[in-house]
Design a protein around this motif. Structure first.
Motif, PDB file in Angstrom:
ATOM      1  N   ILE A 181       0.851  -1.186   0.000  1.00 25.81           N
ATOM      2  CA  ILE A 181       0.000   0.000   0.000  1.00 25.81           C
ATOM      3  C   ILE A 181       0.886   1.236   0.000  1.00 25.81           C
ATOM      4  O   ILE A 181       1.753   1.386   0.861  1.00 25.81           O
ATOM      5  CB  ILE A 181      -0.967   0.030   1.200  1.00 25.81           C
ATOM      6  CG1 ILE A 181      -2.015  -1.074   1.049  1.00 25.81           C
ATOM      7  CG2 ILE A 181      -1.648   1.385   1.312  1.00 25.81           C
ATOM      8  CD1 ILE A 181      -3.088  -1.064   2.133  1.00 25.81           C
ATOM      9  N   ASN A 182       0.673   2.079  -0.987  1.00 27.12           N
ATOM     10  CA  ASN A 182       1.413   3.322  -1.151  1.00 27.12           C
ATOM     11  C   ASN A 182       0.634   4.428  -0.444  1.00 27.12           C
ATOM     12  O   ASN A 182      -0.422   4.841  -0.914  1.00 27.12           O
ATOM     13  CB  ASN A 182       1.557   3.605  -2.655  1.00 27.12           C
ATOM     14  CG  ASN A 182       2.199   4.945  -2.960  1.00 27.12           C
ATOM     15  OD1 ASN A 182       2.464   5.753  -2.064  1.00 27.12           O
ATOM     16  ND2 ASN A 182       2.430   5.210  -4.237  1.00 27.12           N
ATOM     17  N   VAL A 183       1.149   4.885   0.691  1.00 28.90           N
ATOM     18  CA  VAL A 183       0.505   5.955   1.457  1.00 28.90           C
ATOM     19  C   VAL A 183       1.274   7.249   1.201  1.00 28.90           C
ATOM     20  O   VAL A 183       2.475   7.321   1.479  1.00 28.90           O
ATOM     21  CB  VAL A 183       0.487   5.642   2.966  1.00 28.90           C
ATOM     22  CG1 VAL A 183      -0.249   6.750   3.721  1.00 28.90           C
ATOM     23  CG2 VAL A 183      -0.179   4.295   3.224  1.00 28.90           C
ATOM     24  N   GLN A 184       0.599   8.248   0.666  1.00 27.81           N
ATOM     25  CA  GLN A 184       1.265   9.497   0.312  1.00 27.81           C
ATOM     26  C   GLN A 184       1.985  10.110   1.516  1.00 27.81           C
ATOM     27  O   GLN A 184       1.412  10.225   2.604  1.00 27.81           O
ATOM     28  CB  GLN A 184       0.242  10.500  -0.237  1.00 27.81           C
ATOM     29  CG  GLN A 184      -0.517  10.012  -1.460  1.00 27.81           C
ATOM     30  CD  GLN A 184       0.388   9.839  -2.671  1.00 27.81           C
ATOM     31  OE1 GLN A 184       1.359  10.548  -2.848  1.00 27.81           O
ATOM     32  NE2 GLN A 184       0.056   8.876  -3.508  1.00 27.81           N
ATOM     33  N   GLY A 185       3.233  10.507   1.296  1.00 24.91           N
ATOM     34  CA  GLY A 185       4.027  11.074   2.374  1.00 24.91           C
ATOM     35  C   GLY A 185       3.649  12.482   2.762  1.00 24.91           C
ATOM     36  O   GLY A 185       4.215  13.040   3.718  1.00 24.91           O
ATOM     37  N   ASP A 186       2.694  13.087   2.044  1.00 27.99           N
ATOM     38  CA  ASP A 186       2.269  14.449   2.388  1.00 27.99           C
ATOM     39  C   ASP A 186       0.825  14.473   2.899  1.00 27.99           C
ATOM     40  O   ASP A 186       0.116  15.451   2.766  1.00 27.99           O
ATOM     41  CB  ASP A 186       2.413  15.380   1.178  1.00 27.99           C
ATOM     42  CG  ASP A 186       1.660  14.885  -0.045  1.00 27.99           C
ATOM     43  OD1 ASP A 186       0.923  13.887   0.057  1.00 27.99           O
ATOM     44  OD2 ASP A 186       1.805  15.509  -1.122  1.00 27.99           O
ATOM     45  N   GLU A 187       0.397  13.338   3.504  1.00 31.41           N
ATOM     46  CA  GLU A 187      -0.949  13.232   4.075  1.00 31.41           C
ATOM     47  C   GLU A 187      -0.813  12.963   5.581  1.00 31.41           C
ATOM     48  O   GLU A 187      -1.081  11.860   6.053  1.00 31.41           O
ATOM     49  CB  GLU A 187      -1.730  12.098   3.410  1.00 31.41           C
ATOM     50  CG  GLU A 187      -2.023  12.306   1.947  1.00 31.41           C
ATOM     51  CD  GLU A 187      -3.350  13.015   1.711  1.00 31.41           C
ATOM     52  OE1 GLU A 187      -4.017  13.359   2.699  1.00 31.41           O
ATOM     53  OE2 GLU A 187      -3.697  13.224   0.541  1.00 31.41           O
ATOM     54  N   PRO A 188      -0.416  13.977   6.367  1.00 29.03           N
ATOM     55  CA  PRO A 188      -0.129  13.742   7.785  1.00 29.03           C
ATOM     56  C   PRO A 188      -1.350  13.382   8.634  1.00 29.03           C
ATOM     57  O   PRO A 188      -1.192  12.889   9.749  1.00 29.03           O
ATOM     58  CB  PRO A 188       0.471  15.072   8.257  1.00 29.03           C
ATOM     59  CG  PRO A 188      -0.078  16.088   7.301  1.00 29.03           C
ATOM     60  CD  PRO A 188      -0.168  15.383   5.985  1.00 29.03           C
ATOM     61  N   PHE A 189      -2.550  13.607   8.091  1.00 31.61           N
ATOM     62  CA  PHE A 189      -3.746  13.314   8.880  1.00 31.61           C
ATOM     63  C   PHE A 189      -4.566  12.169   8.283  1.00 31.61           C
ATOM     64  O   PHE A 189      -5.756  12.051   8.552  1.00 31.61           O
ATOM     65  CB  PHE A 189      -4.602  14.578   9.016  1.00 31.61           C
ATOM     66  CG  PHE A 189      -3.831  15.759   9.529  1.00 31.61           C
ATOM     67  CD1 PHE A 189      -3.224  15.724  10.771  1.00 31.61           C
ATOM     68  CD2 PHE A 189      -3.664  16.887   8.744  1.00 31.61           C
ATOM     69  CE1 PHE A 189      -2.485  16.793  11.244  1.00 31.61           C
ATOM     70  CE2 PHE A 189      -2.929  17.963   9.204  1.00 31.61           C
ATOM     71  CZ  PHE A 189      -2.327  17.921  10.458  1.00 31.61           C
ATOM     72  N   ILE A 190      -3.913  11.358   7.453  1.00 29.73           N
ATOM     73  CA  ILE A 190      -4.597  10.181   6.920  1.00 29.73           C
ATOM     74  C   ILE A 190      -5.074   9.331   8.097  1.00 29.73           C
ATOM     75  O   ILE A 190      -4.362   9.165   9.090  1.00 29.73           O
ATOM     76  CB  ILE A 190      -3.664   9.361   5.990  1.00 29.73           C
ATOM     77  CG1 ILE A 190      -4.452   8.318   5.191  1.00 29.73           C
ATOM     78  CG2 ILE A 190      -2.521   8.742   6.752  1.00 29.73           C
ATOM     79  CD1 ILE A 190      -5.233   8.859   4.063  1.00 29.73           C
ATOM     80  N   LYS A 191      -6.271   8.813   8.006  1.00 30.92           N
ATOM     81  CA  LYS A 191      -6.840   8.076   9.129  1.00 30.92           C
ATOM     82  C   LYS A 191      -6.524   6.578   8.992  1.00 30.92           C
ATOM     83  O   LYS A 191      -6.632   6.007   7.897  1.00 30.92           O
ATOM     84  CB  LYS A 191      -8.347   8.301   9.202  1.00 30.92           C
ATOM     85  CG  LYS A 191      -8.711   9.721   9.616  1.00 30.92           C
ATOM     86  CD  LYS A 191     -10.205   9.893   9.708  1.00 30.92           C
ATOM     87  CE  LYS A 191     -10.554  11.241  10.347  1.00 30.92           C
ATOM     88  NZ  LYS A 191      -9.915  12.373   9.704  1.00 30.92           N
ATOM     89  N   PRO A 192      -6.163   5.925  10.097  1.00 29.30           N
ATOM     90  CA  PRO A 192      -5.918   4.482  10.050  1.00 29.30           C
ATOM     91  C   PRO A 192      -7.115   3.717   9.487  1.00 29.30           C
ATOM     92  O   PRO A 192      -6.946   2.709   8.800  1.00 29.30           O
ATOM     93  CB  PRO A 192      -5.658   4.120  11.516  1.00 29.30           C
ATOM     94  CG  PRO A 192      -5.197   5.385  12.147  1.00 29.30           C
ATOM     95  CD  PRO A 192      -5.912   6.484  11.434  1.00 29.30           C
ATOM     96  N   GLU A 193      -8.320   4.221   9.760  1.00 32.91           N
ATOM     97  CA  GLU A 193      -9.528   3.566   9.257  1.00 32.91           C
ATOM     98  C   GLU A 193      -9.589   3.592   7.735  1.00 32.91           C
ATOM     99  O   GLU A 193     -10.111   2.659   7.108  1.00 32.91           O
ATOM    100  CB  GLU A 193     -10.776   4.241   9.835  1.00 32.91           C
ATOM    101  CG  GLU A 193     -10.923   4.143  11.333  1.00 32.91           C
ATOM    102  CD  GLU A 193     -10.085   5.171  12.096  1.00 32.91           C
ATOM    103  OE1 GLU A 193     -10.015   5.072  13.331  1.00 32.91           O
ATOM    104  OE2 GLU A 193      -9.492   6.065  11.448  1.00 32.91           O
ATOM    105  N   GLN A 194      -9.054   4.653   7.135  1.00 28.56           N
ATOM    106  CA  GLN A 194      -9.018   4.724   5.679  1.00 28.56           C
ATOM    107  C   GLN A 194      -8.054   3.693   5.099  1.00 28.56           C
ATOM    108  O   GLN A 194      -8.329   3.071   4.073  1.00 28.56           O
ATOM    109  CB  GLN A 194      -8.609   6.135   5.230  1.00 28.56           C
ATOM    110  CG  GLN A 194      -9.660   7.195   5.505  1.00 28.56           C
ATOM    111  CD  GLN A 194      -9.174   8.572   5.132  1.00 28.56           C
ATOM    112  OE1 GLN A 194      -8.237   9.098   5.734  1.00 28.56           O
ATOM    113  NE2 GLN A 194      -9.792   9.166   4.137  1.00 28.56           N
TER     114      GLN A 194
END
Length: 249
Positions: A95-108
């Motif tokens: 899974i590629n999680v964008q490094g500029d999304e500091p508030f990405i939710k674990p639920e997402q």
């Protein structure tokens, strides 16, 4: 199912150099992303894939895991694949999680991971548009999906076009989706994607995922209700700080 979460983090950003190391209320951006991914219950392991020793040392300094990757990668997808190779471990998906999304939710992240059953090639998230300004903003990518939740197309234009309807009424006539740029790839598919040449659609819209559709790869989607806050510019950082004030940790 073993799932590797990879956070691509380049130091040299045209619009915001050094972005991964910028301070956001006491923590760097890359640390905030890392900690959010670690909270996801379906992720087996997390690693930051960076092209800069300063980021590598910083991640290891707060107890995270990082690998140094090439400075020449044209996309985060390529950087994810090199990180996966360097770990030399067996994973079913990346899974590629964008490094500029500091508030990405674990639920997402878990919502996306729940789509990964071995048959899924690629998966991503979408969110329903609620405001007209974002719908018509070319910097906000739109997704069109079919009844089976598979992506038909991505565009910087508002699609589908609502014929004979005033633009102000488009959102009341059709459910439009914003693309949330987090991807999951089956590991064998990820390797194949890195070998594909740039496609005509990708070049026209400047959207990497169109290369995959152009070559016949299916992209499954899940709909999230949560908003994300990407940080591309110093101005975006101010919005993030304002968000933290309204949503204290």
């Amino acid at each position: 199912m073993k799932i590797l979460g990879v956070i691509p983090a380049r130091f040299a950003s045209t619009r915001f150099p050094g972005k991964p190391l910028v301070d956001i209320a006491g923590k760097t951006m890359v640390q905030r992303v890392y900690e959010q991914v670690k909270k996801a219950t379906l992720i087996t392991e997390v690693v930051v894939a960076t092209d800069d020793a300063r980021i590598l040392e910083h991640v290891e300094g707060f107890g995270g895991k990082a690998v140094l990757t090439s400075v020449d990668h044209p996309s985060g997808t390529d950087r994810c694949f090199e990180a996966y190779q360097k770990l030399n471990e067996d994973f079913n998906y990346v899974i590629n999680v964008q490094g500029d999304e500091p508030f990405i939710k674990p639920e997402q992240i878990d919502l996306l991971a729940a789509l990964l059953n071995g048959d899924t090639f690629i998966a991503t998230l979408v969110k329903e548009f609620k405001d007209q300004e974002s719908l018509f903003n070319p910097n906000v990518v739109k997704a069109v999906i079919n009844v089976k939740k598979k992506a038909l197309y991505f565009s910087r234009s508002p699609i589908p076009h609502a014929r004979n309807i005033e633009e102000e009424a488009w959102l009341s006539q059709h459910k439009y989706y914003k693309h949330i740029g987090m991807y999951a790839y089956r590991t064998d598919v990820l390797e194949e994607l890195t070998k594909l040449p740039v496609s005509a659609l990708e070049k026209t819209e400047s959207l990497e995922q169109l290369r995959w559709l152009d070559n016949g790869y299916e992209i499954l989607t899940a709909e999230t209700k949560s908003e994300t806050i990407g940080i591309d510019t110093p101005e975006d950082l101010q919005k993030a700080l304002a968000y933290l004030k309204e949503n204290p940790e």
